[in-house]
Design an enzyme around this catalytic site. Structure first.
Site, PDB file in Angstrom:
ATOM      1  N   LYS A 186      -7.707  -0.274  11.460  1.00 17.30           N
ATOM      2  CA  LYS A 186      -7.110  -0.806  10.238  1.00 17.30           C
ATOM      3  C   LYS A 186      -5.816  -0.061   9.922  1.00 17.30           C
ATOM      4  O   LYS A 186      -4.811  -0.657   9.528  1.00 17.30           O
ATOM      5  CB  LYS A 186      -8.097  -0.691   9.072  1.00 17.30           C
ATOM      6  CG  LYS A 186      -7.609  -1.354   7.773  1.00 17.30           C
ATOM      7  CD  LYS A 186      -6.819  -0.419   6.882  1.00 17.30           C
ATOM      8  CE  LYS A 186      -6.376  -1.126   5.602  1.00 17.30           C
ATOM      9  NZ  LYS A 186      -5.530  -0.256   4.748  1.00 17.30           N
ATOM     10  N   GLU A 216       0.828  -1.211   0.000  1.00 13.70           N
ATOM     11  CA  GLU A 216       0.000   0.000   0.000  1.00 13.70           C
ATOM     12  C   GLU A 216       0.859   1.257   0.000  1.00 13.70           C
ATOM     13  O   GLU A 216       1.718   1.426   0.879  1.00 13.70           O
ATOM     14  CB  GLU A 216      -0.926   0.009   1.218  1.00 13.70           C
ATOM     15  CG  GLU A 216      -1.884   1.185   1.221  1.00 13.70           C
ATOM     16  CD  GLU A 216      -2.932   1.095   2.310  1.00 13.70           C
ATOM     17  OE1 GLU A 216      -3.486   2.136   2.678  1.00 13.70           O
ATOM     18  OE2 GLU A 216      -3.200  -0.023   2.794  1.00 13.70           O
ATOM     19  N   ASP A 272       3.013 -14.335  12.176  1.00 11.29           N
ATOM     20  CA  ASP A 272       1.655 -14.642  11.718  1.00 11.29           C
ATOM     21  C   ASP A 272       0.774 -13.398  11.861  1.00 11.29           C
ATOM     22  O   ASP A 272       0.168 -13.163  12.911  1.00 11.29           O
ATOM     23  CB  ASP A 272       1.083 -15.803  12.533  1.00 11.29           C
ATOM     24  CG  ASP A 272      -0.257 -16.299  12.003  1.00 11.29           C
ATOM     25  OD1 ASP A 272      -0.860 -15.608  11.161  1.00 11.29           O
ATOM     26  OD2 ASP A 272      -0.701 -17.381  12.442  1.00 11.29           O
ATOM     27  N   HIS A 274      -1.618  10.216  -0.044  1.00  9.15           N
ATOM     28  CA  HIS A 274      -1.852   8.833  -0.460  1.00  9.15           C
ATOM     29  C   HIS A 274      -2.012   8.732  -1.977  1.00  9.15           C
ATOM     30  O   HIS A 274      -1.424   7.876  -2.619  1.00  9.15           O
ATOM     31  CB  HIS A 274      -3.099   8.293   0.229  1.00  9.15           C
ATOM     32  CG  HIS A 274      -3.454   6.893  -0.163  1.00  9.15           C
ATOM     33  ND1 HIS A 274      -2.784   5.802   0.331  1.00  9.15           N
ATOM     34  CD2 HIS A 274      -4.383   6.413  -1.026  1.00  9.15           C
ATOM     35  CE1 HIS A 274      -3.299   4.697  -0.197  1.00  9.15           C
ATOM     36  NE2 HIS A 274      -4.273   5.042  -1.014  1.00  9.15           N
TER      37      HIS A 274
END
Length: 436
Positions: A267, A83, A283, A381
């Site tokens: 998030k 991202e 993990d 972004h």
């Protein structure tokens, strides 16, 4: 070894080869480890032994975030992520944090929770007492199953028994085993222990054991990080620091009251934490499960961070979440680049890794909230996203930045526009070559 400094103004402007050379120098990477960064590290043969049905490898960018100070130590943060803007935003937030002395972090002992489900019990209370009276025998059997962890100072740390008189399959007992897994993530060790003690619990209770497995809600293995940033360090040319802080606190307030915002808030935190987990072979799915379950531990989904303004006017932040991570075993050792990532971090224990990851999560949240409170999240972004759009249109080399810059200037970052610009670029280049 520890890096001499993580501060490098304009690091992103360096050519890729120079960035790699500087990180290799700071982290003491060998020529072989540097070569792994170029090749992806993992051979097809190694991949074939890691999981089943392998047909190839899938590459993702391996980056480093700079400027981090955690508990007074300079740290370079390895990240594997696709991202755009995450690494840049994280590095900027870490630079802001330096104005207040960087991040302070801590963690609990690495206790993992195993679950043993028992059904077909005539009397739950009698069965529960039988298990509680069995603790010493359970400890002996459990520790015999994991001698390497016991040798490193880990092992059985107690149990709890939960009774569920009503469930879709009738009454059940759940035995929670708490196990110190030291520097391992711990899933295999805890599962092994649960399997080993299950027959003992079945005999003692007279019931039937069903599930014997760890829980990914590692709420006794929490890590936290804190930061304090003077208001003047947060200002922009358009907004003074106190107004930026007000915007950050207003954004935090929305996450506190609205789970729809809290989900996006968290998030963003996991953007950073997951990227470090991927880089180090941990993990990330287990970490995600634990983090989001912890965010809803009181029955309402909430943000994992808190932000407030202290009496001096400085912005203060804190994050706390379960972080079951390891530096030994599994992919942390099997994947060459995971070993390189751990070397870049310079960590010597799983707890230290968890503390750094908590600091990364807090920094990522700071970057997002500050962007929301100032220019908006899309500006930076989308500028970085434009390069991905240019590549998707087929641009290569110098075409990528030229087309991305043009789309940003136009405020029109779309695949169709990228294709138009690429066609014009190549037509112009062809005319120049023809006339040349």
């Amino acid at each position: 070894m520890s890096v001499r400094t993580s501060r490098y103004p304009g690091f992103y402007r360096l050519p890729l080869s120079e960035r790699a050379r500087w990180v290799a120098e700071q982290a003491g990477l060998t020529p072989e480890e540097q070569a792994w960064l170029n090749s992806g590290g993992l051979t097809l043969e190694e991949a074939d032994h890691m999981v089943e049905n392998v047909i190839g490898r899938f590459a993702l960018p391996f980056a480093v975030a700079v400027n981090f100070q955690v508990n007074g130590r300079e740290v370079l943060i390895p990240m594997v992520i696709e991202e755009p803007s995450v690494v840049a935003a994280l590095s900027h937030a870490a630079r802001l944090a330096r104005a207040g002395g960087g991040f302070r972090a801590g963690s609990e002992e690495p206790l993992m929770r195993g679950q043993i489900q028992v059904v077909d019990l005539p009397d739950l209370s009698v069965a529960a007492r039988a298990v509680e009276d069995l603790q010493e025998e359970i400890r002996v059997v459990a520790e015999a199953a994991t001698p390497s962890i016991v040798a490193r100072g880990g092992g059985f740390r107690g149990l709890e028994v939960a009774s569920f008189p009503e469930s879709p399959v009738g009454p059940m007992l759940v035995v929670y085993l708490f196990y110190d897994v030291r520097d391992a993530m711990g899933a295999n060790a805890v599962n092994t222990v649960c399997e080993a003690v299950a027959p003992l619990i079945a005999r003692a209770t007279g019931g039937r054991v069903v599930l014997r497995i760890l829980s990914n809600l590692a709420d006794r293995r929490r890590a936290w990080a804190e930061v304090r940033i003077p208001a003047e360090a947060l200002g922009t040319p358009e907004l003074p620091g106190d107004q930026v802080i007000r915007g950050i606190l207003e954004a935090q307030a929305l996450a506190e009251v609205d789970p729809y915002r809290a989900a996006t808030h968290n998030k963003g935190i996991m953007n950073g934490i997951d990227a470090v987990a991927l880089a180090t072979g941990n993990d990330w799915r287990a970490i995600e499960a634990g983090a989001h379950a912890y965010a809803a531990r009181d029955g309402r989904y909430r943000p994992l961070t808190q932000w407030w303004q202290d009496e001096t006017g400085a912005l203060c932040g804190r994050i706390e979440l379960p972080l079951a991570v390891g530096i030994v075993g599994g992919a942390t050792q099997a994947h060459p680049l995971a070993r390189v990532a751990l070397k870049i971090l310079g960590v010597t224990s799983a707890r230290e890794l968890a503390e750094i990851m908590a600091a990364v999560g807090l920094a990522q949240n700071l970057a997002a909230l500050r962007a929301l409170a100032t220019e908006g999240i899309q500006r930076g972004h989308m500028a970085l996203h434009a390069r991905q759009i240019a590549m998707a249109a087929g641009a290569t080399g110098a075409e990528i930045d030229a087309i991305a810059d043009q789309m940003v200037a136009e405020g029109n970052i779309r695949l169709a526009r990228a294709r138009e610009l690429l066609q014009a670029w190549r037509a112009q280049a062809g005319e120049i070559h023809k006339g040349g």
